[in-house]
Design a protein around this motif. Sequence first.
Motif, PDB file in Angstrom:
ATOM      1  N   THR A   1      -4.945  26.452  52.973  1.00  0.00           N
ATOM      2  CA  THR A   1      -4.456  25.491  53.844  1.00  0.00           C
ATOM      3  C   THR A   1      -5.293  25.507  55.220  1.00  0.00           C
ATOM      4  OG1 THR A   1      -2.244  25.568  53.135  1.00  0.00           O
ATOM      5  CG2 THR A   1      -2.527  24.773  55.294  1.00  0.00           C
ATOM      6  N   LEU A   2      -6.058  24.590  55.410  1.00  0.00           N
ATOM      7  CA  LEU A   2      -6.839  24.417  56.526  1.00  0.00           C
ATOM      8  C   LEU A   2      -6.317  23.447  57.729  1.00  0.00           C
ATOM      9  CD1 LEU A   2     -10.343  24.516  54.532  1.00  0.00           C
ATOM     10  CD2 LEU A   2      -9.086  26.571  55.779  1.00  0.00           C
ATOM     11  N   PRO A   3      -6.864  23.534  58.818  1.00  0.00           N
ATOM     12  CA  PRO A   3      -6.750  22.658  59.983  1.00  0.00           C
ATOM     13  C   PRO A   3      -7.466  21.021  59.286  1.00  0.00           C
ATOM     14  CG  PRO A   3      -7.564  24.795  60.980  1.00  0.00           C
ATOM     15  CD  PRO A   3      -7.994  24.811  59.388  1.00  0.00           C
ATOM     16  N   VAL A   4      -6.920  20.138  59.996  1.00  0.00           N
ATOM     17  CA  VAL A   4      -7.653  18.865  59.652  1.00  0.00           C
ATOM     18  C   VAL A   4      -8.699  18.542  60.739  1.00  0.00           C
ATOM     19  CG1 VAL A   4      -7.247  16.444  59.513  1.00  0.00           C
ATOM     20  CG2 VAL A   4      -5.586  18.007  58.528  1.00  0.00           C
ATOM     21  N   PHE A   5      -9.841  18.217  60.464  1.00  0.00           N
ATOM     22  CA  PHE A   5     -10.861  18.110  61.724  1.00  0.00           C
ATOM     23  C   PHE A   5     -11.184  16.580  61.518  1.00  0.00           C
ATOM     24  CE2 PHE A   5     -11.179  22.378  60.473  1.00  0.00           C
ATOM     25  CZ  PHE A   5     -11.274  23.040  61.403  1.00  0.00           C
ATOM     26  N   ARG A   6     -11.518  16.136  62.769  1.00  0.00           N
ATOM     27  CA  ARG A   6     -12.022  14.686  63.086  1.00  0.00           C
ATOM     28  C   ARG A   6     -13.616  14.571  62.466  1.00  0.00           C
ATOM     29  NH1 ARG A   6     -10.751  16.194  67.815  1.00  0.00           N
ATOM     30  NH2 ARG A   6     -12.637  15.923  68.898  1.00  0.00           N
ATOM     31  N   GLU A   7     -13.758  13.502  61.925  1.00  0.00           N
ATOM     32  CA  GLU A   7     -15.215  13.514  61.239  1.00  0.00           C
ATOM     33  C   GLU A   7     -16.444  13.163  62.457  1.00  0.00           C
ATOM     34  OE1 GLU A   7     -18.198   9.947  59.275  1.00  0.00           O
ATOM     35  OE2 GLU A   7     -16.092  10.264  58.310  1.00  0.00           O
ATOM     36  N   ALA A   8     -17.394  14.272  62.641  1.00  0.00           N
ATOM     37  CA  ALA A   8     -18.501  14.225  63.575  1.00  0.00           C
ATOM     38  C   ALA A   8     -19.210  12.972  63.415  1.00  0.00           C
ATOM     39  CB  ALA A   8     -19.102  15.369  63.513  1.00  0.00           C
ATOM     40  N   PRO A   9     -19.970  12.396  64.516  1.00  0.00           N
ATOM     41  CA  PRO A   9     -20.933  11.484  64.321  1.00  0.00           C
ATOM     42  C   PRO A   9     -22.141  12.015  63.803  1.00  0.00           C
ATOM     43  CG  PRO A   9     -21.169  12.276  66.399  1.00  0.00           C
ATOM     44  CD  PRO A   9     -19.681  13.118  65.947  1.00  0.00           C
ATOM     45  N   ALA A  10     -22.830  11.004  63.101  1.00  0.00           N
ATOM     46  CA  ALA A  10     -23.990  11.203  62.553  1.00  0.00           C
ATOM     47  C   ALA A  10     -25.318  11.358  63.700  1.00  0.00           C
ATOM     48  CB  ALA A  10     -24.604  10.222  61.506  1.00  0.00           C
ATOM     49  N   PHE A  11     -26.076  12.102  63.159  1.00  0.00           N
ATOM     50  CA  PHE A  11     -27.295  12.389  64.385  1.00  0.00           C
ATOM     51  C   PHE A  11     -28.706  12.194  63.644  1.00  0.00           C
ATOM     52  CE2 PHE A  11     -23.573  14.996  65.566  1.00  0.00           C
ATOM     53  CZ  PHE A  11     -23.515  14.726  67.024  1.00  0.00           C
ATOM     54  N   ARG A  12     -29.442  11.317  64.295  1.00  0.00           N
ATOM     55  CA  ARG A  12     -30.806  11.156  63.807  1.00  0.00           C
ATOM     56  C   ARG A  12     -31.877  11.717  64.723  1.00  0.00           C
ATOM     57  NH1 ARG A  12     -30.312   7.319  60.251  1.00  0.00           N
ATOM     58  NH2 ARG A  12     -28.579   5.882  60.240  1.00  0.00           N
ATOM     59  N   ASN A  13     -33.182  12.190  63.929  1.00  0.00           N
ATOM     60  CA  ASN A  13     -34.327  12.463  64.332  1.00  0.00           C
ATOM     61  C   ASN A  13     -34.698  11.599  65.506  1.00  0.00           C
ATOM     62  OD1 ASN A  13     -34.112  15.104  63.085  1.00  0.00           O
ATOM     63  ND2 ASN A  13     -35.807  14.634  61.667  1.00  0.00           N
ATOM     64  N   GLY A  14     -35.803  12.352  66.450  1.00  0.00           N
ATOM     65  CA  GLY A  14     -36.508  11.432  67.260  1.00  0.00           C
ATOM     66  C   GLY A  14     -37.676  11.258  66.500  1.00  0.00           C
ATOM     67  N   ASP A  15     -38.584  10.474  67.257  1.00  0.00           N
ATOM     68  CA  ASP A  15     -39.798   9.825  66.434  1.00  0.00           C
ATOM     69  C   ASP A  15     -40.658  11.076  66.283  1.00  0.00           C
ATOM     70  OD1 ASP A  15     -38.822   7.479  66.132  1.00  0.00           O
ATOM     71  OD2 ASP A  15     -39.799   6.668  68.108  1.00  0.00           O
ATOM     72  N   SER A  16     -40.616  11.941  67.233  1.00  0.00           N
ATOM     73  CA  SER A  16     -41.856  13.012  67.046  1.00  0.00           C
ATOM     74  C   SER A  16     -41.434  14.321  66.145  1.00  0.00           C
ATOM     75  CB  SER A  16     -41.854  13.598  68.338  1.00  0.00           C
ATOM     76  OG  SER A  16     -40.456  14.380  68.778  1.00  0.00           O
ATOM     77  N   CYS A  17     -40.219  14.135  65.318  1.00  0.00           N
ATOM     78  CA  CYS A  17     -39.907  15.184  64.388  1.00  0.00           C
ATOM     79  C   CYS A  17     -40.775  15.055  62.931  1.00  0.00           C
ATOM     80  CB  CYS A  17     -38.425  14.947  64.107  1.00  0.00           C
ATOM     81  SG  CYS A  17     -37.238  15.298  65.785  1.00  0.00           S
ATOM     82  N   GLY A  18     -41.053  15.930  62.446  1.00  0.00           N
ATOM     83  CA  GLY A  18     -41.682  16.154  61.204  1.00  0.00           C
ATOM     84  C   GLY A  18     -40.736  15.954  59.934  1.00  0.00           C
ATOM     85  N   SER A  19     -41.095  15.586  58.701  1.00  0.00           N
ATOM     86  CA  SER A  19     -40.145  15.452  57.707  1.00  0.00           C
ATOM     87  C   SER A  19     -40.633  16.058  56.516  1.00  0.00           C
ATOM     88  CB  SER A  19     -40.277  13.899  57.456  1.00  0.00           C
ATOM     89  OG  SER A  19     -41.289  13.374  57.111  1.00  0.00           O
ATOM     90  N   ASN A  20     -41.318  17.232  56.698  1.00  0.00           N
ATOM     91  CA  ASN A  20     -41.962  17.998  55.533  1.00  0.00           C
ATOM     92  C   ASN A  20     -40.834  19.112  55.589  1.00  0.00           C
ATOM     93  OD1 ASN A  20     -44.183  16.478  55.152  1.00  0.00           O
ATOM     94  ND2 ASN A  20     -45.175  17.425  56.860  1.00  0.00           N
ATOM     95  N   LYS A  21     -41.003  19.852  54.312  1.00  0.00           N
ATOM     96  CA  LYS A  21     -40.071  20.992  54.113  1.00  0.00           C
ATOM     97  C   LYS A  21     -40.490  22.128  55.182  1.00  0.00           C
ATOM     98  CE  LYS A  21     -38.270  23.726  50.033  1.00  0.00           C
ATOM     99  NZ  LYS A  21     -38.629  23.969  48.622  1.00  0.00           N
ATOM    100  N   SER A  22     -41.818  22.155  55.509  1.00  0.00           N
ATOM    101  CA  SER A  22     -41.989  23.252  56.417  1.00  0.00           C
ATOM    102  C   SER A  22     -41.308  22.848  57.801  1.00  0.00           C
ATOM    103  CB  SER A  22     -43.440  23.384  56.608  1.00  0.00           C
ATOM    104  OG  SER A  22     -44.261  22.190  56.915  1.00  0.00           O
ATOM    105  N   ASP A  23     -40.799  21.958  58.120  1.00  0.00           N
ATOM    106  CA  ASP A  23     -40.286  21.517  59.192  1.00  0.00           C
ATOM    107  C   ASP A  23     -38.650  22.026  59.564  1.00  0.00           C
ATOM    108  OD1 ASP A  23     -42.489  20.195  60.620  1.00  0.00           O
ATOM    109  OD2 ASP A  23     -42.221  18.613  59.296  1.00  0.00           O
ATOM    110  N   LEU A  24     -38.255  22.287  58.365  1.00  0.00           N
ATOM    111  CA  LEU A  24     -36.937  22.693  58.192  1.00  0.00           C
ATOM    112  C   LEU A  24     -36.429  23.991  58.978  1.00  0.00           C
ATOM    113  CD1 LEU A  24     -35.928  22.210  54.348  1.00  0.00           C
ATOM    114  CD2 LEU A  24     -35.335  20.673  56.487  1.00  0.00           C
ATOM    115  N   ILE A  25     -35.295  23.951  59.665  1.00  0.00           N
ATOM    116  CA  ILE A  25     -34.931  25.102  60.437  1.00  0.00           C
ATOM    117  C   ILE A  25     -33.735  25.486  59.683  1.00  0.00           C
ATOM    118  CG2 ILE A  25     -33.786  25.773  62.544  1.00  0.00           C
ATOM    119  CD1 ILE A  25     -35.409  23.721  64.069  1.00  0.00           C
ATOM    120  N   HIS A  26     -33.670  26.634  59.222  1.00  0.00           N
ATOM    121  CA  HIS A  26     -32.620  27.517  58.221  1.00  0.00           C
ATOM    122  C   HIS A  26     -31.789  28.105  59.298  1.00  0.00           C
ATOM    123  CE1 HIS A  26     -34.637  26.138  54.609  1.00  0.00           C
ATOM    124  NE2 HIS A  26     -35.746  26.346  55.137  1.00  0.00           N
ATOM    125  N   ILE A  27     -30.281  27.655  59.145  1.00  0.00           N
ATOM    126  CA  ILE A  27     -29.433  28.544  59.859  1.00  0.00           C
ATOM    127  C   ILE A  27     -28.371  28.877  58.754  1.00  0.00           C
ATOM    128  CG2 ILE A  27     -27.613  28.108  61.740  1.00  0.00           C
ATOM    129  CD1 ILE A  27     -29.331  25.650  62.414  1.00  0.00           C
TER     130      ILE A  27
END
Length: 349
Positions: free
Chosen positions: A41-67
Amino acid sequence: MALWIASPLGLILSFLFLHLAVTTTVAIRVRTIIHNPSPVTLPVFREAPAFRNGDSCGSNKSDLIHIAMTLDENYIRGTMAAVLSMLQHSDCPENLSFHFLCAHSDVELVSSIQSTFPYLNSRIYRFNSNRVRGKISKSIRQALDQPLNYARIYLADILPADVKRVLYLDSDLVVVDDVGKLWDVDMEDKVLAAPEYCHANFTVYFNDAFWSDPELSKTFRGRNPCYFNTGVMVVNVDKWRKGGYTKKVEQWMAFQKKKRIYHLGSLPPFLLVMAGNIKPVDHRWNQHGLGGDNFEGKCRNLHPGPISLLHWSGKGKPWLRLDSRKPCEVDHLWAPYDLYRSSRHLLEE
């Protein structure tokens, strides 16, 4: 942009200014691995907004930030706030790749993440508690004895081989700066990077049985050991694997079972292996201890200066203190990231 704290009033004003900043949105895919689901049984959460990259962001696998983070029903509210804070303040939120470790991989935990962050790039792994069965020694606080608290030791074994570096973060924190700045730290030849606190009394992390033993007291010979908090770490996963650091930490855990030399859960074995041999990171990346000590969790003030990450390590957690209507001043800095859909929100809707 990060917080700069000079006074309690400045703290609140600085945070409100930062929180009201406009952030772009991103659409990201979610992937999961589910094993042995069980009802939770978990709390209910509101849906978060979507977030988009800026124009300067890379799109390659090497650009990923692993958390990497743990996912637990008792801390799920903190995890949601932490993820939202990183997405909101990241210059390239689409490049954030989350790796969640949970003890059961319950269907409800997976569903909660997906419904709250439907565009999140994430993967969920089951941490097998048997890996630490018989290795955990009783500590000063029960929460520190949970098997999932030790999952960070096994990141190199759990994460895919193509993940070369990972940022490990606790669930009781929020990031108020671009997490990419921490990710980009130059680790030089070190296995681990984290803020060091050399002014702290390092001797308190081990008991008299350790320091009075003529052999054990030589453990840090040739090193200048300083305390660091394992709730915020950049880990070179490749070097960790090749150096066999999981085994080294486990060996100290096994020693602790034979002769008690510390009282603080998973932190001391990390210190025994790594202290004095990590890459120091600016203190702004872990304003820790906001949860007070491990016994009473009393309120603490922020240290003056720039802050990029607020960490409620210690007994007191902001969501619990806010719900009890006995919050500390710093807990109001966490509240804007809280996605919990309380009865008040349901009535408003």
